[in-house]
Design an enzyme around this catalytic site. Structure first.
Site, PDB file in Angstrom:
ATOM      1  N   GLU A  91       0.827  -1.203   0.000  1.00  0.00           N
ATOM      2  CA  GLU A  91       0.000   0.000   0.000  1.00  0.00           C
ATOM      3  C   GLU A  91       0.856   1.245   0.000  1.00  0.00           C
ATOM      4  O   GLU A  91       1.956   1.248   0.552  1.00  0.00           O
ATOM      5  CB  GLU A  91      -0.803   0.065   1.299  1.00  0.00           C
ATOM      6  CG  GLU A  91      -1.762  -1.028   1.466  1.00  0.00           C
ATOM      7  CD  GLU A  91      -2.348  -0.989   2.858  1.00  0.00           C
ATOM      8  OE1 GLU A  91      -3.139  -1.872   3.156  1.00  0.00           O
ATOM      9  OE2 GLU A  91      -2.020  -0.096   3.639  1.00  0.00           O
ATOM     10  N   CYS A 104       3.085   8.558   1.637  1.00  0.00           N
ATOM     11  CA  CYS A 104       3.505   7.638   2.692  1.00  0.00           C
ATOM     12  C   CYS A 104       3.889   6.302   2.043  1.00  0.00           C
ATOM     13  O   CYS A 104       3.046   5.644   1.434  1.00  0.00           O
ATOM     14  CB  CYS A 104       2.328   7.480   3.654  1.00  0.00           C
ATOM     15  SG  CYS A 104       2.573   6.253   4.910  1.00  0.00           S
ATOM     16  N   CYS A 111       5.217  -6.998   7.426  1.00  0.00           N
ATOM     17  CA  CYS A 111       6.214  -6.526   8.392  1.00  0.00           C
ATOM     18  C   CYS A 111       6.562  -7.641   9.369  1.00  0.00           C
ATOM     19  O   CYS A 111       5.678  -8.291   9.898  1.00  0.00           O
ATOM     20  CB  CYS A 111       5.679  -5.315   9.151  1.00  0.00           C
ATOM     21  SG  CYS A 111       6.884  -4.641  10.310  1.00  0.00           S
ATOM     22  N   CYS A 115       3.738  -5.536  15.577  1.00  0.00           N
ATOM     23  CA  CYS A 115       3.183  -4.815  16.733  1.00  0.00           C
ATOM     24  C   CYS A 115       1.726  -5.263  16.901  1.00  0.00           C
ATOM     25  O   CYS A 115       1.007  -5.396  15.900  1.00  0.00           O
ATOM     26  CB  CYS A 115       3.235  -3.316  16.501  1.00  0.00           C
ATOM     27  SG  CYS A 115       4.910  -2.712  16.209  1.00  0.00           S
ATOM     28  N   CYS A 118      -1.215  -3.268  15.148  1.00  0.00           N
ATOM     29  CA  CYS A 118      -1.048  -2.802  13.762  1.00  0.00           C
ATOM     30  C   CYS A 118      -1.561  -3.823  12.743  1.00  0.00           C
ATOM     31  O   CYS A 118      -1.239  -5.014  12.841  1.00  0.00           O
ATOM     32  CB  CYS A 118       0.438  -2.508  13.519  1.00  0.00           C
ATOM     33  SG  CYS A 118       0.842  -2.148  11.805  1.00  0.00           S
ATOM     34  N   CYS A 340      -2.065   2.214   8.313  1.00  0.00           N
ATOM     35  CA  CYS A 340      -1.119   1.215   7.829  1.00  0.00           C
ATOM     36  C   CYS A 340      -1.705  -0.194   7.748  1.00  0.00           C
ATOM     37  O   CYS A 340      -2.171  -0.743   8.730  1.00  0.00           O
ATOM     38  CB  CYS A 340       0.025   1.308   8.831  1.00  0.00           C
ATOM     39  SG  CYS A 340       1.257   0.108   8.856  1.00  0.00           S
TER      40      CYS A 340
HETATM   41  N1  SAH Z   1       7.390   0.320  10.957  1.00  0.00           N
HETATM   42  C1  SAH Z   1       7.552   1.705  11.139  1.00  0.00           C
HETATM   43  C2  SAH Z   1       6.864   2.530  10.059  1.00  0.00           C
HETATM   44  C3  SAH Z   1       5.516   2.083   9.613  1.00  0.00           C
HETATM   45  S1  SAH Z   1       4.203   2.228  10.776  1.00  0.00           S
HETATM   46  C4  SAH Z   1       7.078   2.127  12.520  1.00  0.00           C
HETATM   47  O1  SAH Z   1       6.497   1.310  13.216  1.00  0.00           O
HETATM   48  O2  SAH Z   1       7.360   3.256  12.887  1.00  0.00           O
HETATM   49  C5  SAH Z   1       3.916   3.991  10.857  1.00  0.00           C
HETATM   50  C6  SAH Z   1       3.229   4.453  12.136  1.00  0.00           C
HETATM   51  O3  SAH Z   1       1.840   4.031  12.157  1.00  0.00           O
HETATM   52  C7  SAH Z   1       3.860   3.908  13.420  1.00  0.00           C
HETATM   53  O4  SAH Z   1       4.038   4.928  14.355  1.00  0.00           O
HETATM   54  C8  SAH Z   1       2.812   2.914  13.868  1.00  0.00           C
HETATM   55  O5  SAH Z   1       2.899   2.646  15.218  1.00  0.00           O
HETATM   56  C9  SAH Z   1       1.531   3.593  13.471  1.00  0.00           C
HETATM   57  N2  SAH Z   1       0.363   2.717  13.422  1.00  0.00           N
HETATM   58  C10 SAH Z   1       0.291   1.420  13.095  1.00  0.00           C
HETATM   59  N3  SAH Z   1      -0.981   0.985  13.169  1.00  0.00           N
HETATM   60  C11 SAH Z   1      -1.733   2.036  13.533  1.00  0.00           C
HETATM   61  C12 SAH Z   1      -3.125   2.231  13.780  1.00  0.00           C
HETATM   62  N4  SAH Z   1      -3.974   1.255  13.620  1.00  0.00           N
HETATM   63  N5  SAH Z   1      -3.551   3.451  14.165  1.00  0.00           N
HETATM   64  C13 SAH Z   1      -2.667   4.481  14.288  1.00  0.00           C
HETATM   65  N6  SAH Z   1      -1.353   4.363  14.065  1.00  0.00           N
HETATM   66  C14 SAH Z   1      -0.878   3.160  13.699  1.00  0.00           C
HETATM   67 FE1  SF4 Z   2       5.636  -3.121  11.510  1.00  0.00          FE
HETATM   68 FE2  SF4 Z   2       3.233  -2.013  11.925  1.00  0.00          FE
HETATM   69 FE3  SF4 Z   2       4.933  -2.364  13.968  1.00  0.00          FE
HETATM   70 FE4  SF4 Z   2       5.497  -0.500  12.097  1.00  0.00          FE
HETATM   71  S1  SF4 Z   2       3.755  -0.502  13.493  1.00  0.00           S
HETATM   72  S2  SF4 Z   2       6.907  -2.021  12.994  1.00  0.00           S
HETATM   73  S3  SF4 Z   2       4.647  -1.525  10.271  1.00  0.00           S
HETATM   74  S4  SF4 Z   2       3.983  -3.983  12.719  1.00  0.00           S
END
Ligand code: SAH
Ligand code: SF4
Length: 363
Positions: A91, A104, A111, A115, A118, A340
């Site tokens: 995406e 973005c 990934c 997390c 996410c 994301c």
């Molecule tokens: N992997 C990197 C970059 C991609 S994620 C990282 O984790 O920083 C980009 C941002 O989106 C991160 O700060 C992540 O924690 C946040 N994010 C992921 N899922 C989300 C959600 N459902 N709502 C809001 N922010 C989210």
């Molecule tokens: Fe990976 Fe999503 Fe965690 Fe960023 S927030 S490191 S994209 S799992």
């Protein structure tokens, strides 16, 4: 598989045409077609001799992705699902603002960090993207904006800001991300200061990046002020404590002179209490930084919910009264799942039927 031209810089393209017995300036023409004129095939490159095109076609391809789906939000945000040459899907999001056009980008297919809040983490991990595949996302967003906007708006379709905040962890795909940064800067003419790399807090990557002394913005997704809480949210990154992460950030500030951003996604009842705000304040004391509070974009089935506006205000107040600069991310594209990993989930997952079909264009 033919080699992709997308991902090679002008110097590399100049060397490539010289190997084919052509003068070096043909490499500049190639770069012009690939990065500035959006060519997808050699046939479009009308100022190149046919003989060169025939020769190049035997070994190379332009290497552009295909647009699978586009969702347009009422606020102008466009979310693209792209298919890479091998069929892998990622995406990318285009974000038009009054004063800039931001994009973005994803750096990996899925990934590996996973997390727990996410959507990208849910989808698992397939592979790293190449530098060309990363930069190609920006080209796709630009083209989509051009197709979608009126003649008058077309001038503002050039991307001038980029965040590495799509799918994947950029510092776990270090070499391709660095090359993509170089290409965005030199070939697409995007200022280093307009590039933001967001990392989950992979300490060796932050330290390595600091040594590059680039003028990009480093954003660190901290989400928790203590090791215990961070372990719950990001169980695969337990190797580095929050103290080690902030230490690496000190080094980044020292090496680059740039202020670091900490991203803090507020999860209702999990990390959004006054106690956590106070702990965060102590952790960040003395560090040249800024905190960006991110309202959580709820993902069904993950068991988290967003914070109340009152809770966000109170959290924010604790930080700002301690002298920490704090901003709140404005939620973009809430009607198109702009967080994301969410579009991919919906297209491939069981919730596809819920999608508002009016806002989606299948290609
Ligand atoms: N992997 C990197 C970059 C991609 S994620 C990282 O984790 O920083 C980009 C941002 O989106 C991160 O700060 C992540 O924690 C946040 N994010 C992921 N899922 C989300 C959600 N459902 N709502 C809001 N922010 C989210
Ligand atoms: Fe990976 Fe999503 Fe965690 Fe960023 S927030 S490191 S994209 S799992």
């Amino acid at each position: 598989m033919p080699t992709a031209l997308l991902g090679l810089n002008t110097e590399e393209l100049r060397a490539l045409v010289q190997e084919e017995g052509e003068p070096a300036y043909r490499g500049n023409q190639l770069a012009e077609w690939v990065y500035r004129r959006g060519a997808r095939t050699f046939e479009e490159m009308t100022n190149l001799p046919d003989t060169l095109c025939v020769q190049l076609k035997k070994k190379y391809e332009v290497g552009r992705s295909q647009v699978v789906t586009v969702q347009h939000s009422r606020d102008g945000t466009a979310k693209l699902l792209l298919a890479m040459c091998d069929g892998a899907r990622v995406e990318t999001v285009g974000l038009p603002y009054a004063d800039r056009f931001s994009c973005c980008l994803s750096t990996q297919v899925g990934c590996p960090v996973g997390c727990v809040f996410c959507a990208t983490g849910l989808s698992g991990y397939s592979r790293n993207l190449t530098a060309g595949e990363i930069v190609g996302q920006a080209l796709a967003v630009q083209e989509e904006a051009q197709n979608y906007s009126s003649q008058i708006d077309k001038r503002s379709c050039r991307i001038d800001h980029v965040t590495f905040m799509g799918m994947g962890e950029p510092l776990l795909n270090y070499a391709a991300t660095m090359k993509a940064i170089q290409l965005l800067n030199r070939e697409l003419d995007i200022a280093m200061r307009h590039l933001t790399l967001s990392t989950v807090g992979f300490v060796p990557g932050i330290r390595r990046l600091a040594q590059e002394q680039l003028q990009i913005t480093l954003a660190v997704s901290l989400h928790a002020p203590t090791d215990n809480l961070r372990r719950r949210l990001i169980p695969k990154m337990v190797k580095w404590s929050v103290a080690e992460i902030t230490d690496a950030c000190h080094e980044y500030v020292q090496q680059t002179g740039r202020r670091v951003t900490f991203e803090y996604c507020l999860l209702g009842g999990v990390n959004d209490r006054i106690a956590e705000a106070r702990e965060l304040t102590s952790l960040l004391h003395g560090l040249n930084c800024h905190v960006n509070l991110i309202p959580y974009n709820s993902i069904r089935g993950l068991g988290f919910h967003d914070s109340s506006p009152k809770g966000i205000r109170a959290f924010r107040e604790v930080l700002s009264s301690a002298g920490i600069q704090v901003t709140q991310r404005v939620q973009r594209g809430p009607d198109i799942d702009a967080a994301c990993g969410q579009l991919q989930q919906r297209i491939t997952g069981a919730v596809f039927n819920e999608l508002s079909l009016q806002s989606i264009t299948q290609r």
